[in-house]
Design an enzyme around this catalytic site. Structure first.
Site, mmCIF file in Angstrom:
data_model
loop_
_atom_site.group_PDB
_atom_site.id
_atom_site.type_symbol
_atom_site.label_atom_id
_atom_site.label_comp_id
_atom_site.label_asym_id
_atom_site.label_seq_id
_atom_site.Cartn_x
_atom_site.Cartn_y
_atom_site.Cartn_z
ATOM 1 N N PHE A 1 5.976 1.971 2.541
ATOM 2 C CA PHE A 1 7.238 1.320 2.244
ATOM 3 C C PHE A 1 8.101 2.221 1.360
ATOM 4 C CE2 PHE A 1 4.292 -2.341 2.940
ATOM 5 C CZ PHE A 1 4.848 -2.765 4.140
ATOM 6 N N CYS A 2 7.961 2.090 0.066
ATOM 7 C CA CYS A 2 8.866 2.775 -0.867
ATOM 8 C C CYS A 2 8.661 4.286 -0.919
ATOM 9 C CB CYS A 2 8.741 2.144 -2.242
ATOM 10 S SG CYS A 2 9.118 0.365 -2.189
ATOM 11 N N VAL A 3 7.423 4.749 -0.825
ATOM 12 C CA VAL A 3 7.188 6.196 -0.856
ATOM 13 C C VAL A 3 7.772 6.837 0.395
ATOM 14 C CG1 VAL A 3 5.430 8.012 -0.877
ATOM 15 C CG2 VAL A 3 5.199 6.042 -2.407
#
Length: 172
Positions: free
Chosen positions: A112-114
């Protein structure tokens, strides 16, 4: 200095679920090591802090950055409402203010965020190192967490970022 350590979403919530992060203690040890190396070299440290919904409600215990990597007053903290650390945040402006062109990226959650932040950093012209053993996630209905991390390392490495294990990352 043109390099910053970017630590994404290493918040207490990540350690509060029934399912444990893949390789969680080891990944945290490597993030702590990266943080120590960056601080020893005088490299700016930028924390990205997810801020939304129940586990990430501003001010709650689970929203806090992990006590293992408590920010110092001189560190930069950027709150974000989406998976993309640049979208609807002041991250780019803060990096520009600091004169940053190169990022060393670690954190949570891999898919997701990475992933989203590594791709966006590339699109914005940043040169990035993704620390291949310093990001983690949880299993999902289809893949175990080790497969997710491995897949994202294979997709992101060499295209959107240089992959390096933590022990090879040096700050100068």
């Amino acid at each position: 200095m043109t390099t910053a350590l970017l630590i994404i979403d290493v918040q207490e919530a990540m350690f509060s679920y029934e399912v444990e992060l893949h390789d969680g203690n080891e990944v945290m040890g490597r993030i702590v090591s990266l943080l120590n190396k960056a601080r020893a070299a005088g490299i700016p440290v930028v924390y990205v802090q997810h801020t939304e919904d129940e586990e990430y409600t501003k001010g709650t215990d689970t929203w806090q950055i992990s006590s293992l990597i408590t920010p110092l007053p001189e560190d930069t903290i950027v709150e974000k409402p989406t998976w993309d650390s640049f979208h609807r945040t002041n991250l780019h402006e803060e990096l520009q203010r600091l004169g940053i062109t190169d990022l060393v990226i670690c954190g949570m959650q891999t898919e997701f965020c990475v992933d989203t932040t590594v791709r966006r950093a590339y699109s914005m012209g940043y040169s990035s190192v993704l620390v291949q053993d310093a990001h983690s996630t949880f299993p999902n209905a289809r893949f175990n967490a080790e497969e997710i991390v491995g897949h994202h390392n294979a997709v992101l490495g060499g295209r959107f970022a240089v992959l390096k294990p933590e022990h090879e990352v040096e700050f100068r």
